[in-house]
Design a protein around this motif. Structure first.
Motif, PDB file in Angstrom:
ATOM      1  N   ASP A  16       0.814  -1.215   0.000  1.00 24.25           N
ATOM      2  CA  ASP A  16       0.000   0.000   0.000  1.00 24.25           C
ATOM      3  C   ASP A  16       0.850   1.268   0.000  1.00 24.25           C
ATOM      4  O   ASP A  16       0.412   2.315  -0.488  1.00 24.25           O
ATOM      5  CB  ASP A  16      -0.950   0.012   1.200  1.00 24.25           C
ATOM      6  N   ALA A  17       2.069   1.176   0.533  1.00 30.19           N
ATOM      7  CA  ALA A  17       2.972   2.330   0.580  1.00 30.19           C
ATOM      8  C   ALA A  17       3.767   2.486  -0.715  1.00 30.19           C
ATOM      9  O   ALA A  17       4.629   3.361  -0.811  1.00 30.19           O
ATOM     10  CB  ALA A  17       3.921   2.193   1.768  1.00 30.19           C
ATOM     11  N   GLY A  18       3.500   1.627  -1.695  1.00 30.82           N
ATOM     12  CA  GLY A  18       4.187   1.741  -2.972  1.00 30.82           C
ATOM     13  C   GLY A  18       5.436   0.882  -3.089  1.00 30.82           C
ATOM     14  O   GLY A  18       6.287   1.131  -3.936  1.00 30.82           O
ATOM     15  N   LYS A  19       5.584  -0.114  -2.232  1.00 32.61           N
ATOM     16  CA  LYS A  19       6.703  -1.063  -2.248  1.00 32.61           C
ATOM     17  C   LYS A  19       8.069  -0.389  -2.075  1.00 32.61           C
ATOM     18  O   LYS A  19       8.988  -0.608  -2.863  1.00 32.61           O
ATOM     19  CB  LYS A  19       6.680  -1.908  -3.519  1.00 32.61           C
ATOM     20  N   PRO A  20       8.231   0.433  -1.034  1.00 30.33           N
ATOM     21  CA  PRO A  20       9.538   1.078  -0.829  1.00 30.33           C
ATOM     22  C   PRO A  20      10.600   0.055  -0.414  1.00 30.33           C
ATOM     23  O   PRO A  20      10.301  -0.926   0.250  1.00 30.33           O
ATOM     24  CB  PRO A  20       9.262   2.069   0.308  1.00 30.33           C
ATOM     25  N   SER A  21      11.798   0.293  -0.806  1.00 28.34           N
ATOM     26  CA  SER A  21      12.951  -0.532  -0.428  1.00 28.34           C
ATOM     27  C   SER A  21      12.677  -2.025  -0.568  1.00 28.34           C
ATOM     28  O   SER A  21      12.769  -2.778   0.405  1.00 28.34           O
ATOM     29  CB  SER A  21      13.387  -0.214   1.007  1.00 28.34           C
ATOM     30  N   PRO A  22      12.370  -2.501  -1.763  1.00 28.69           N
ATOM     31  CA  PRO A  22      12.010  -3.912  -1.930  1.00 28.69           C
ATOM     32  C   PRO A  22      13.107  -4.877  -1.493  1.00 28.69           C
ATOM     33  O   PRO A  22      12.811  -5.973  -1.014  1.00 28.69           O
ATOM     34  CB  PRO A  22      11.700  -4.049  -3.419  1.00 28.69           C
TER      35      PRO A  22
END
Length: 194
Positions: free
Chosen positions: A163-169
């Protein structure tokens, strides 16, 4: 806008997979009850008649979507023998099929006739956690609490990450593992009740 399936002749198995992927997107957007086969057909760029060539009903299509996600999760995580490394696989599946992941754990869990898929996977995650936790948590009630909490943190952590946009995958699984570790340490170190 042309969808991936529109105007393209596909073999039956390929078409079925494309319909399942389109249905996952449509159902994830609006939920089972609010989504009709016209919505799925529009998402897939096909007619409703074509959907009926593959699925007898909306319920059968929804079940196929959940079974597809379940199969991907089971294959990736090593179900039923989950390990701490299974969290990396959980994140990878969520990154590959975010709509299906959300649908599987969020929306289907609210629908009694479909929730068994997510319940089975959560139960396996709990069963995996329990013997590992016995080494650090000796109180049986706290042990059960922690074992139930781990799948919740894992799944909700992954959904929040999506939901947060996939930060730091590259570090998402490690971050969620650290959150789980902090919760377990907190439960384990709480003073005993009088």
């Amino acid at each position: 806008m042309t969808t991936p399936t529109e105007g393209k002749l596909m073999k039956r198995p390929e078409r079925r997979r494309a319909l399942i992927a389109a249905a996952a997107r449509a159902f994830a957007r609006s939920g089972y009850a609010a989504t009709n086969l016209e919505d799925v057909a529009a998402e897939a760029g096909v007619s409703r008649v074509l959907i009926y060539r593959h699925f007898e009903s909306k319920a059968e299509l929804y079940e196929a979507v959940l079974a597809d996600v379940s199969d991907k999760l089971r294959d990736a995580t090593g179900h039923p023998n989950h390990t701490p490394a299974s969290l990396d696989a959980l994140v990878a599946v969520a990154q590959e099929i975010p709509d299906g992941f959300r649908l599987f754990f969020r929306q289907s869990a609210q629908e009694p006739e479909f929730r068994r898929h997510a319940d089975e996977l959560r139960a396996a995650m709990t069963a995996t956690a329990e013997p590992l936790l016995r080494e650090v948590i000796h109180d049986e009630d706290r042990l059960q609490w922690a074992a139930q909490l781990i799948p919740t943190i894992a799944v909700e952590g992954v959904i929040a990450w999506l939901d947060a946009g996939k930060p730091s995958p590259a570090t998402a699984a490690e971050t969620i593992t650290n959150l789980i570790g902090a919760a377990v340490r907190t439960i384990a170190s709480a003073p005993p009740e009088d």
